[in-house]
Structures are given as C-alpha cells and as structure tokens.
Design a protein around this motif. Structure first.
Motif, PDB file in Angstrom:
ATOM      1  N   UNK A 289      30.366  39.922  38.907  1.00 37.46           N
ATOM      2  CA  UNK A 289      31.621  39.611  38.201  1.00 37.46           C
ATOM      3  C   UNK A 289      32.386  38.497  38.931  1.00 37.46           C
ATOM      4  N   UNK A 290      32.371  38.559  40.270  1.00 39.94           N
ATOM      5  CA  UNK A 290      33.056  37.503  41.036  1.00 39.94           C
ATOM      6  C   UNK A 290      32.395  36.153  40.788  1.00 39.94           C
TER       7      UNK A 290
ATOM      8  N   UNK B 281      50.043  41.665  49.577  1.00 42.58           N
ATOM      9  CA  UNK B 281      50.839  42.860  49.257  1.00 42.58           C
ATOM     10  C   UNK B 281      51.427  42.812  47.847  1.00 42.58           C
ATOM     11  N   UNK B 282      51.542  41.627  47.282  1.00 42.85           N
ATOM     12  CA  UNK B 282      52.178  41.521  45.956  1.00 42.85           C
ATOM     13  C   UNK B 282      51.115  41.377  44.859  1.00 42.85           C
ATOM     14  N   UNK B 283      51.138  42.295  43.904  1.00 53.19           N
ATOM     15  CA  UNK B 283      50.137  42.251  42.837  1.00 53.19           C
ATOM     16  C   UNK B 283      50.264  40.958  42.034  1.00 53.19           C
ATOM     17  N   UNK B 284      51.527  40.568  41.799  1.00 49.02           N
ATOM     18  CA  UNK B 284      51.775  39.359  41.004  1.00 49.02           C
ATOM     19  C   UNK B 284      51.155  38.131  41.697  1.00 49.02           C
ATOM     20  N   UNK B 285      51.339  38.056  43.026  1.00 49.79           N
ATOM     21  CA  UNK B 285      50.796  36.901  43.758  1.00 49.79           C
ATOM     22  C   UNK B 285      49.270  36.953  43.831  1.00 49.79           C
ATOM     23  N   UNK B 286      48.729  38.169  43.981  1.00 44.82           N
ATOM     24  CA  UNK B 286      47.264  38.297  44.015  1.00 44.82           C
ATOM     25  C   UNK B 286      46.668  37.790  42.706  1.00 44.82           C
ATOM     26  N   UNK B 287      47.300  38.179  41.602  1.00 41.91           N
ATOM     27  CA  UNK B 287      46.802  37.732  40.292  1.00 41.91           C
ATOM     28  C   UNK B 287      46.915  36.206  40.187  1.00 41.91           C
ATOM     29  N   UNK B 288      48.075  35.681  40.654  1.00 44.65           N
ATOM     30  CA  UNK B 288      48.286  34.223  40.583  1.00 44.65           C
ATOM     31  C   UNK B 288      47.200  33.487  41.386  1.00 44.65           C
ATOM     32  N   UNK B 289      46.868  34.031  42.565  1.00 47.89           N
ATOM     33  CA  UNK B 289      45.836  33.395  43.399  1.00 47.89           C
ATOM     34  C   UNK B 289      44.475  33.474  42.694  1.00 47.89           C
TER      35      UNK B 289
ATOM     36  N   UNK C  99      40.373  34.121  50.808  1.00 50.94           N
ATOM     37  CA  UNK C  99      39.407  35.145  51.261  1.00 50.94           C
ATOM     38  C   UNK C  99      39.983  36.549  51.098  1.00 50.94           C
ATOM     39  N   UNK C 100      41.246  36.706  51.518  1.00 54.43           N
ATOM     40  CA  UNK C 100      41.863  38.043  51.466  1.00 54.43           C
ATOM     41  C   UNK C 100      41.990  38.518  50.016  1.00 54.43           C
ATOM     42  N   UNK C 101      42.382  37.614  49.127  1.00 52.46           N
ATOM     43  CA  UNK C 101      42.562  38.023  47.725  1.00 52.46           C
ATOM     44  C   UNK C 101      41.211  38.306  47.074  1.00 52.46           C
ATOM     45  N   UNK C 102      40.205  37.491  47.384  1.00 49.34           N
ATOM     46  CA  UNK C 102      38.878  37.755  46.804  1.00 49.34           C
ATOM     47  C   UNK C 102      38.325  39.088  47.308  1.00 49.34           C
ATOM     48  N   UNK C 103      38.581  39.375  48.592  1.00 47.29           N
ATOM     49  CA  UNK C 103      38.101  40.653  49.142  1.00 47.29           C
ATOM     50  C   UNK C 103      38.821  41.817  48.460  1.00 47.29           C
ATOM     51  N   UNK C 104      40.146  41.648  48.253  1.00 52.41           N
ATOM     52  CA  UNK C 104      40.915  42.716  47.594  1.00 52.41           C
ATOM     53  C   UNK C 104      40.466  42.865  46.143  1.00 52.41           C
ATOM     54  N   UNK C 105      40.197  41.736  45.465  1.00 59.40           N
ATOM     55  CA  UNK C 105      39.821  41.837  44.056  1.00 59.40           C
ATOM     56  C   UNK C 105      38.413  42.401  43.911  1.00 59.40           C
ATOM     57  N   UNK C 106      37.570  42.238  44.977  1.00 56.81           N
ATOM     58  CA  UNK C 106      36.234  42.839  44.915  1.00 56.81           C
ATOM     59  C   UNK C 106      36.370  44.358  44.865  1.00 56.81           C
TER      60      UNK C 106
END
Lengths: 204, 125
Positions: A43-44, A132-140, B73-80
């Motif tokens: 998926x990634x 830590x922020x879901x919104x920022x994680x999604x944005x990234x 890297x951190x976000x990709x690891x978290x999204x995995x």
C-alpha cells in the motif's frame, strides 16, 4: 517450512490426503502470519488499497511457487519483503507510473551568482510535534504522495525500508548513479513540499 | 529585493566563488547530493561546514532539508502502523487460489504421466 511441503520419504503411511491437508495448513499459516505487513508495504508503494491487495495476492503466489527453492539463506520475512516489493513495482511498471517525471519546480533555486534563494526560517517544527498531530501527519502523507512515483519509490526503499543503493538499483532496473540522483532530488523536493508543515503555516 | 540586499548577495557570491577553500551555494548543494552516494571526505566536510557558517541561506536550507527527512521517515513509519487493513476475505481468497493452482498443477502432472504411459508401445510379455 519447506520440510512440511517436501515429499515425506520413508513415511509411506502418510496418505495423499494427509500431505494435501498439511500443505494447506502451511499455506494458511504463511498467509496469516505475513498478510498484514505485506499489504501495508504494498500500500505504501502503490498508494492504493485494492492494487495493494492484488500485489499481495501475486506475491503469495510467487512465494509459494518458489518456496521449495527458498534455501533459508535469508530470513523468511526478508525474502517475502523482496517478493512483495517486486510484485508492487511490476504493478507500477504496468501502470507506467515509474517513468521519470519532471520535479524541477521543487528543487533548490540559485541566483545568477550561484547564491541560494531561501526565505528565512525563524523556527522549524519538531519531528515530535508533527507526528503527534493527526492533521499534520495527514498533511505530510498527502505531500509525500505528490512526489512522482519514480522518486517516491526510491525514497521509500532507500530511506525507509533500508535497502542499499545497489539493491534499489537492481529492483528498479536502473543504475546506482541514477538511484543516487533520484534520491537526492526526492529529498530536496520533499523539503519544498513539507515547507508549509515545517514552517507552521499550513493554513496560510 | 532592495539594492543593498542585491549588492550584498552579489558580493557574497563573488567571495564564495573566488576565495580559496570556499564553495558556492550551488557547490554546497552538489556536496549534499554526493552525501547520498558516499560519506564525504574530511576536506569536503570542512568546506561544507565553513560555507554553512558564512551562509544563512544554506544553513537554513540544510536544517529544513534534514528535518524534512526526519519528519518524512517518522510519518511514513507511523502510517505503516495505521495502514488500512486488507479486506477480511483476502486471506481466504489467496489460500483458495493457490490451493486450486496446486491441485490443478498436480492433476495436470498426473494426466501427463498417464498420457505418456498410454503412448508407450505395447510390448506383450
């Protein structure tokens, strides 16, 4: 693992049905133990859940076909990882998404005397605050997905999945030099794409 | 850009280009790209560090560039970890498909063996 599938010489009392049931049990176990991480990996790379399911199905078929030849020189998970990456890349190739696309708009800029053009950075968001922020994680994640596949895949395989430059070159069928060029351009483009997140100016 | 800033940029560009041991911002970028291939030689590392001390733009760029890698890297690891799970039927579908293939391969092999036997010339005892 392979022993369970090999013909059992000297154990003639085991019926054909017994061998078939044994084989199915091994197959079920193999799929159950590995399906989730293989699907997440596909998926990634593919950015699509349904395509990832197809890739995982192909990967298990390829793995099961090659199981007898798997000699345990690497860990089973490493072997399955490579097969999954290969099947996902095959899907990308078939969809012609691995062709090199222009990325120049996101690369660093220089003036006529070769000085960098870069606005000041009074502060940069910390990695912890972004994660830590879901919104920022999604944005990234959305911004990473904007990278053309040919760059995103290199970034993913080299920087996240821990493949060496040589291994990435072999997987993608390109030269090591090309992998390095794509990797640097992908990292530079990522910096540009993540600027609004890192500057804390996502809404502006 | 005001004339004063334009002039100071021009001056900086000339100094970096012509003073021995210095590198321009563009060369600084080439060093960074070479970091992807190999670790830099001590002399290259020294030049990078001198340049970063003198050049606000490259210093800021490098900090943001490195932070972007970490965050990516951190976000990709978290999204995995939070990736959407496969459909609940996928496991069954895979097992059924491979099982059917193995069964069909086995019956094909048996059929070929029977055909081969039937084509053997008849030899009376």
């Amino acid at each position: 693992m392979t022993d369970a599938l090999a013909p059992r010489q000297g154990s003639e009392r085991i019926s054909k049905e017994g061998v078939v049931a044994d084989r199915k049990r091994v197959l079920e176990q193999l799929v159950r133990d590995n399906i989730r991480w293989m699907h997440a990996l596909a998926q990634r790379l593919l950015g699509d859940r349904a395509l990832a399911e197809d890739a995982v199905q192909d990967a298990f078929e390829a793995a099961f076909r090659g199981l007898a030849a798997f000699q345990g020189r690497s860990a089973l998970k490493t072997w399955l990882h490579r097969i999954t990456v290969n099947t996902a890349l095959m899907k990308l190739r078939r969809l012609k998404r691995l062709a090199e696309q222009p990325i120049d708009d996101w690369l660093p800029e220089f003036d006529e005397v070769d000085c960098r053009i870069e606005a000041e950075w009074p502060a940069i968001a910390s990695t912890e605050s972004v994660v830590a922020s879901e919104e920022l994680r999604i944005a990234v994640a959305i911004r990473i997905a904007q990278l053309p596949e040919s760059y995103r895949v290199v970034l993913q395989l080299r920087d996240m999945d821990g493949y060496t430059t040589l291994e990435v070159a072999e997987l993608l069928g390109i030269s090591e030099n090309n992998v390095n060029v794509r990797l640097y351009r992908a990292r530079a483009a990522l910096k540009t794409l993540l600027e609004p997140v890192l500057r804390g100016s996502l809404d502006s | 850009m005001s004339n004063r800033i334009a002039l100071s940029r021009r001056l900086k560009g000339l100094v970096l280009k012509h003073v021995y041991g210095m590198v321009t911002c563009r060369q600084f970028d080439e060093f960074l790209s070479r970091c992807c291939e190999r670790s830099l030689a001590p002399s290259e590392r020294r030049r990078l560090s001198w340049h970063a001390r003198l050049c606000r733009e490259c210093r800021d760029y490098l900090a943001a560039y490195q932070r972007a890698q970490e965050v990516g890297r951190a976000v990709l690891a978290a999204s995995a970890a939070d990736a959407l799970a496969p459909a609940s039927t996928l496991e069954e579908r895979i097992v059924a498909r491979i099982d059917a293939q193995v069964a069909s391969d086995a019956s094909g092999a048996a059929r070929r063996a029977t055909d081969a036997d039937s084509k053997k010339p008849f030899r009376p005892d």
